[in-house]
Design a protein around this motif. Structure first.
Motif, PDB file in Angstrom:
ATOM      1  N   UNK A  33       1.234  -0.384  79.631  1.00 48.11           N
ATOM      2  CA  UNK A  33       1.501   0.617  78.603  1.00 48.11           C
ATOM      3  C   UNK A  33       2.389   1.722  79.153  1.00 48.11           C
ATOM      4  N   UNK A  34       2.104   2.184  80.360  1.00 53.67           N
ATOM      5  CA  UNK A  34       2.943   3.230  80.950  1.00 53.67           C
ATOM      6  C   UNK A  34       4.379   2.739  81.127  1.00 53.67           C
ATOM      7  N   UNK A  35       4.531   1.470  81.529  1.00 56.72           N
ATOM      8  CA  UNK A  35       5.881   0.917  81.681  1.00 56.72           C
ATOM      9  C   UNK A  35       6.603   0.849  80.341  1.00 56.72           C
ATOM     10  N   UNK A  36       5.879   0.466  79.283  1.00 55.17           N
ATOM     11  CA  UNK A  36       6.484   0.390  77.952  1.00 55.17           C
ATOM     12  C   UNK A  36       6.935   1.765  77.486  1.00 55.17           C
ATOM     13  N   UNK A  37       6.085   2.778  77.670  1.00 55.00           N
ATOM     14  CA  UNK A  37       6.415   4.147  77.254  1.00 55.00           C
ATOM     15  C   UNK A  37       7.597   4.670  78.051  1.00 55.00           C
ATOM     16  N   UNK A  38       7.569   4.459  79.349  1.00 57.19           N
ATOM     17  CA  UNK A  38       8.664   4.934  80.205  1.00 57.19           C
ATOM     18  C   UNK A  38       9.995   4.310  79.788  1.00 57.19           C
ATOM     19  N   UNK A  69      -8.851   8.689  76.011  1.00 59.50           N
ATOM     20  CA  UNK A  69      -8.683   7.748  77.118  1.00 59.50           C
ATOM     21  C   UNK A  69      -7.225   7.362  77.294  1.00 59.50           C
ATOM     22  N   UNK A  70      -6.540   7.036  76.181  1.00 58.47           N
ATOM     23  CA  UNK A  70      -5.138   6.651  76.273  1.00 58.47           C
ATOM     24  C   UNK A  70      -4.280   7.842  76.717  1.00 58.47           C
ATOM     25  N   UNK A  71      -4.599   9.033  76.247  1.00 53.22           N
ATOM     26  CA  UNK A  71      -3.863  10.225  76.679  1.00 53.22           C
ATOM     27  C   UNK A  71      -3.962  10.401  78.185  1.00 53.22           C
ATOM     28  N   UNK A  76       0.887  10.493  83.392  1.00 47.99           N
ATOM     29  CA  UNK A  76       2.039  10.514  84.307  1.00 47.99           C
ATOM     30  C   UNK A  76       3.396  10.307  83.637  1.00 47.99           C
ATOM     31  N   UNK A  77       3.433   9.811  82.403  1.00 44.74           N
ATOM     32  CA  UNK A  77       4.730   9.466  81.799  1.00 44.74           C
ATOM     33  C   UNK A  77       4.996  10.167  80.473  1.00 44.74           C
TER      34      UNK A  77
END
Length: 326
Positions: A33-38, A69-71, A76-77
């Motif tokens: 998810x972090x990679x997708x958002x970034x 939780x998702x927040x 970091x991104x």
């Protein structure tokens, strides 16, 4: 669910349309998810760009707990590039599941265009710029897609369409895996996701078919999205996939017209029933597939699974390693 015949007005009369991106998640794959958002936040787009992350919370969670939780996972991104609004994290306010969550995101946006990205996929550099340019270069165009790079384990396979225009006839003849939800970019005023899709199955194919029936889909035939198949259990949700295909056949009677396309669906139903151990149903659908299109490869494959010569999971793994599905 409505289809508009003309695109909506651009904000403030600007020459570049604004884009809103919807990512749906349950927070089960925080690294992806972090990679997708970034990847979304680092896209080059000269117009306004907004990102909405919709949490389709697990029934065991309260909406507030799931969003919190998702927040925390995304802390970091979440910082946006200068001039971009901070991404918003919302709870699904509509029908539980992917379609309702996507419609929640669409409703929260006021942009000219909407794009989707699955929480385990990743946009590659230049994706948004190329699609916006292709869409705006064609007056009246409503919907765009692009080629993909399928990642399964350590392997990556490029799936091209071989064309810059996707018609409804092409989508009936073949599912065209590159017309994937993570590639979708469309006029926000034109479409919504059908929330009646059972288990959220085939809602993206349904949306693409409806869009192509209004205007051909503008396609950028370069791999601009990395689609990760290894982290999803979609392929082995046999009963859900059967329900999704039956829903598509009932909703789109035209799918039974093209022999190649119809045989493909019948062969898939044969395989899925075989995977569940429903040998009688598997044999009936395999016969129908072969009768509709002699040589349809899914028919003997389904019979082999039904006979216990090979497991359905083994077949799926072999096909996914080549960047293909059943």
């Amino acid at each position: 669910m409505t289809e508009a015949a003309v695109p909506g007005a651009r904000r403030g009369g600007a020459s570049v349309p604004s884009v809103g991106v919807v990512i749906v998640t349950r927070g089960r794959r925080p690294r992806l998810l972090r990679a997708a958002v970034r990847a979304v936040l680092t896209q080059e787009h000269p117009g306004d760009l907004e990102l909405v992350i919709v949490v389709d919370h697990d029934p065991r969670d309260t909406p507030g707990d799931a969003v919190a939780r998702v927040t925390a996972q995304l802390a970091p991104v979440l910082a946006s590039p200068p001039g971009r609004p901070r991404p918003r994290i919302l709870s699904n306010r509509r029908t539980p599941g992917l379609p309702g969550a996507r419609n929640t995101g669409i409703a929260a946006l006021g942009t000219d265009l909407v794009a989707f990205c699955d929480d385990d996929d990743e946009w590659l550099p230049g994706k948004l710029r190329a699609q916006v340019a292709a869409l705006t270069a064609r007056p009246g165009a409503l919907f765009a897609s692009c080629a993909i790079e399928v990642e399964y384990g350590a392997r990556r396979s490029v799936r091209l369409a071989g064309t810059d225009t996707i018609t409804a006839a092409a989508l009936r003849r073949s599912r065209m895996v590159m017309v994937h939800s993570s590639t979708f970019l469309f006029r926000r005023s034109a479409f919504r996701v059908d929330e009646s899709a059972p288990g959220g199955q085939n809602e993206d194919w349904d949306l693409a078919l409806r869009a192509a029936a209004v205007r051909p889909i503008v396609h950028v035939d370069r791999p601009l999205v990395r689609v990760r198949w290894g982290g999803s259990d979609y392929a082995t949700r046999w009963a859900d996939r059967i329900a999704g295909l039956e829903w598509m056949l009932a909703r789109h009677a035209e799918l039974a017209v093209d022999p190649r396309g119809a045989a493909r669906i019948y062969g898939q139903l044969a395989f899925l029933h075989a995977a569940l151990g429903n040998r009688a149903h598997a044999c009936r659908w395999a016969w129908r597939a072969a009768a509709t299109r002699p040589g349809e490869p899914r028919a003997p494959l389904a019979l082999a699974v039904a006979a216990g010569l090979i497991s359905a999971h083994r077949v799926v793994n072999l096909l996914h390693a080549r960047g293909h599905g059943v």
